[in-house]
Motif scaffolding. Structure first.
Motif, PDB file in Angstrom:
ATOM      1  N   GLU A  17      -5.556  -2.699  -0.507  1.00 48.54           N
ATOM      2  CA  GLU A  17      -4.335  -2.576  -1.303  1.00 48.54           C
ATOM      3  C   GLU A  17      -3.431  -1.477  -0.735  1.00 48.54           C
ATOM      4  OE1 GLU A  17      -1.775  -3.921  -4.077  1.00 48.54           O
ATOM      5  OE2 GLU A  17      -3.794  -4.724  -3.885  1.00 48.54           O
ATOM      6  N   LYS A  41       3.750   0.787  -8.603  1.00 48.26           N
ATOM      7  CA  LYS A  41       2.927  -0.173  -9.350  1.00 48.26           C
ATOM      8  C   LYS A  41       1.572  -0.361  -8.669  1.00 48.26           C
ATOM      9  CE  LYS A  41       2.710  -4.894 -10.993  1.00 48.26           C
ATOM     10  NZ  LYS A  41       3.202  -6.237 -10.853  1.00 48.26           N
ATOM     11  N   ARG A  42       1.604  -0.533  -7.360  1.00 46.86           N
ATOM     12  CA  ARG A  42       0.344  -0.730  -6.634  1.00 46.86           C
ATOM     13  C   ARG A  42      -0.520   0.517  -6.664  1.00 46.86           C
ATOM     14  NH1 ARG A  42       3.188  -3.742  -1.864  1.00 46.86           N
ATOM     15  NH2 ARG A  42       3.202  -5.878  -2.662  1.00 46.86           N
ATOM     16  N   GLU A  45      -2.451   0.503  -9.778  1.00 50.41           N
ATOM     17  CA  GLU A  45      -3.560  -0.454  -9.682  1.00 50.41           C
ATOM     18  C   GLU A  45      -4.724   0.147  -8.888  1.00 50.41           C
ATOM     19  OE1 GLU A  45      -1.652  -3.869  -7.975  1.00 50.41           O
ATOM     20  OE2 GLU A  45      -0.617  -4.354  -9.848  1.00 50.41           O
ATOM     21  N   THR A  48      -6.604   2.644 -11.030  1.00 52.18           N
ATOM     22  CA  THR A  48      -7.489   1.943 -11.958  1.00 52.18           C
ATOM     23  C   THR A  48      -8.760   1.484 -11.253  1.00 52.18           C
ATOM     24  OG1 THR A  48      -5.604   1.217 -13.263  1.00 52.18           O
ATOM     25  CG2 THR A  48      -7.655  -0.012 -13.540  1.00 52.18           C
ATOM     26  N   ARG A  49      -8.605   0.952 -10.062  1.00 54.94           N
ATOM     27  CA  ARG A  49      -9.763   0.480  -9.300  1.00 54.94           C
ATOM     28  C   ARG A  49     -10.696   1.643  -8.957  1.00 54.94           C
ATOM     29  NH1 ARG A  49      -9.289  -4.468  -6.602  1.00 54.94           N
ATOM     30  NH2 ARG A  49      -7.103  -4.100  -6.946  1.00 54.94           N
TER      31      ARG A  49
END
Length: 70
Positions: A17, A41-42, A45, A48-49
């Motif tokens: 990512e 935004k990425r 993410e 969160t990962r």
């Protein structure tokens, strides 16, 4: 049947990512606002990962402690 989540797999996904986000990050550095939004935004993410990685590692550690305690 549920498949066990591996911390290494989650980390590899986060790295992929990040690699995909690099181009947008470079555009954001050049002043492209839309690319900046996509990058942010990425990054959320990825955060969160990585929190999921921490949980998996903690679960493994706690399971090992429980086995030793028995």
């Amino acid at each position: 049947m549920s498949e066990k989540v591996r911390a290494a797999d989650l980390i590899e996904e986060a790295i992929k990512e990040l690699q995909l986000t690099l181009r947008d990050a470079e555009k954001a550095d050049a002043g492209n606002v839309s690319a900046g939004v996509r990058t942010r935004k990425r990054m959320q993410e990825v955060i969160t990962r990585l929190k999921d990685v921490r949980k998996v590692i903690s679960d493994v550690k706690n399971a090992l402690k429980a086995e030793k305690g028995e």
